[in-house]
Motif scaffolding. Structure first.
Motif, mmCIF file in Angstrom:
data_model
loop_
_atom_site.group_PDB
_atom_site.id
_atom_site.type_symbol
_atom_site.label_atom_id
_atom_site.label_comp_id
_atom_site.label_asym_id
_atom_site.label_seq_id
_atom_site.Cartn_x
_atom_site.Cartn_y
_atom_site.Cartn_z
ATOM 1 N N GLU A 1 5.019 20.095 7.903
ATOM 2 C CA GLU A 1 3.601 19.965 7.110
ATOM 3 C C GLU A 1 3.170 18.522 6.977
ATOM 4 N N GLY A 2 1.895 18.255 7.280
ATOM 5 C CA GLY A 2 1.272 17.030 7.083
ATOM 6 C C GLY A 2 1.449 16.103 8.260
ATOM 7 N N LEU A 3 1.572 16.628 9.334
ATOM 8 C CA LEU A 3 2.093 15.707 10.412
ATOM 9 C C LEU A 3 1.020 14.688 10.583
ATOM 10 N N LEU A 4 -0.503 15.388 10.713
ATOM 11 C CA LEU A 4 -1.312 14.628 11.140
ATOM 12 C C LEU A 4 -1.677 13.360 10.172
ATOM 13 N N ARG A 5 -1.133 13.439 9.107
ATOM 14 C CA ARG A 5 -1.463 12.639 8.072
ATOM 15 C C ARG A 5 -0.223 11.251 7.973
ATOM 16 N N ALA A 6 0.632 11.485 8.718
ATOM 17 C CA ALA A 6 1.813 10.547 8.543
ATOM 18 C C ALA A 6 1.368 9.316 9.299
ATOM 19 N N LYS A 7 1.921 8.185 8.860
ATOM 20 C CA LYS A 7 1.825 6.764 9.427
ATOM 21 C C LYS A 7 2.199 6.645 10.817
ATOM 22 N N SER A 8 3.342 7.183 11.175
ATOM 23 C CA SER A 8 3.747 7.472 12.574
ATOM 24 C C SER A 8 2.493 8.096 13.530
ATOM 25 N N THR A 9 2.244 9.106 12.991
ATOM 26 C CA THR A 9 1.151 9.793 13.857
ATOM 27 C C THR A 9 -0.096 9.061 13.878
#
Length: 352
Positions: free
Chosen positions: A163-171
């Motif tokens: 969940e929240g992959l689009l918000r991750a810094k790496s993304t």
């Protein structure tokens, strides 16, 4: 979504039944209208083959398909080598298949554009993967579609991403690399994720972001029998996206199981009129909000083939757009796709 879990997702989709699809035939509408199909897949899964022969049989079944875009589907990965580079095998395979096929089927240009994938969690280390895709595509590689679709309900997705992959810094670091290279970003996300999609689009205003499958309205699991409520929430989130000038909407994907229309459960395949009745409220609202110059019809074959035939699908789209201007129809059926993916198509398409 781990690679070894893709089988679970595929098995959740209804199967294509050719004998059932053959029970419905229609006269083709406006067969001369040039169409760029900007979203299809090629794969060879056990008991489910959709490669050049199968795709071309659909693309040459009557509608005037002049060009297509292949979108990643976790197929034909490299068997060996570094894990992050394995998806490049799909780009290599599609480019080689297109080169071996297109001369024999002119004027159709199969896979004139190729959309690959990367692991967004690589962050800045995604650069060598993007470079390898670009080299493998030999001019046909246009962008990426990372796997970001997520939902907490296992009735909707048997397996899911974090969940929240689009918000991750790496993304965000990986997406910045995509933007710097002038590539596009396709995103398949459910309507419940569109707030995160909008935030990403605002943070990367120079990146062209293509929203897949009409923004992912849901009609199964916890959303079953809640179509009106879902529509209103979907509308608000799509309206937010439409206000961002770097977004483009793909109109299609509503014959997937997620939308909950259940056409595959009927004794006869749906007619184009039945598809129009089900899909027109979503698609016409998108055209109104984004404008035809930022919308494109897609087939999403062979996934959507489980619920309708290729000829009936495009008949439905032509009926949905029947009262629009010639310029708007040109954009919806070819111009937007040709511009967005920088396809080598006649100038009239790119200037639509």
């Amino acid at each position: 979504m781990p690679d070894d879990s893709i089988d679970a997702v595929l098995k959740a989709h209804p199967s294509v039944r050719h004998d059932w699809l053959a029970l419905r035939s229609e006269d083709l509408l406006d067969p001369e209208l040039a169409i760029v199909d900007p979203h299809h897949h090629l794969w060879d899964h056990p008991g489910d083959r959709y490669l050049a022969n199968e795709a071309i049989a659909d693309f040459t079944s009557g509608h005037n398909i002049i060009s297509t875009v292949h979108v990643q589907c976790r197929s034909m990965y490299r068997e060996h080598g570094p894990e992050p580079l394995k998806p490049v095998g799909e780009t290599e395979f599609v480019r080689e298949l297109a080169a071996a096929t297109n001369t024999a089927h002119a004027p159709l240009r199969l896979c004139a554009g190729i959309i690959g994938t990367v692991d967004l969690q690589l962050g800045d280390d995604v650069q060598p993967v993007l470079d390898a895709h670009t080299d493998a595509g030999a001019g046909q590689f246009k962008g990426i579609r990372p796997t970001v679709v997520w939902h907490e309900s296992r009735d909707i997705l048997p397996v899911s991403n974090p969940e929240g992959l689009l918000r991750a810094k790496s993304t965000r670091a990986a997406i910045a690399r995509v933007q710097k290279m002038g590539l596009t970003l396709d995103l398949w996300a459910f309507f419940t994720q569109l707030g995160d999609v909008a935030d990403l689009c605002r943070d990367h205003p120079d990146l062209i972001v293509i929203i897949n499958h009409t923004g992912g309205p849901l009609g199964i699991g916890p959303y079953k029998d809640k179509r009106a409520e879902v529509f209103e929430e979907w509308r608000a989130r799509v309206q937010e996206l439409a206000a961002l000038p770097n977004t483009v909407m793909k109109l299609g994907g509503l014959a997937m199981r997620y939308a909950g229309f259940g056409f595959h459960e009927r004794p006869l395949p749906p007619s184009s009129d039945e598809l129009v009745h089900a899909w027109e409220p979503y698609m016409r609202l998108c055209i109104e909000l984004f404008g035809a110059e930022r919308c494109m019809f897609e087939s999403n074959f062979p996934v959507d083939k489980a619920m309708c035939s290729y000829s009936v699908l495009w008949n439905a789209y032509k009926k949905i757009a029947a009262d629009l201007t010639a310029a708007e129809r040109l954009n919806l059926f070819s111009g937007t796709a040709a511009r967005t993916y920088r396809l080598d198509t006649p100038q009239v398409l790119r200037s639509a």
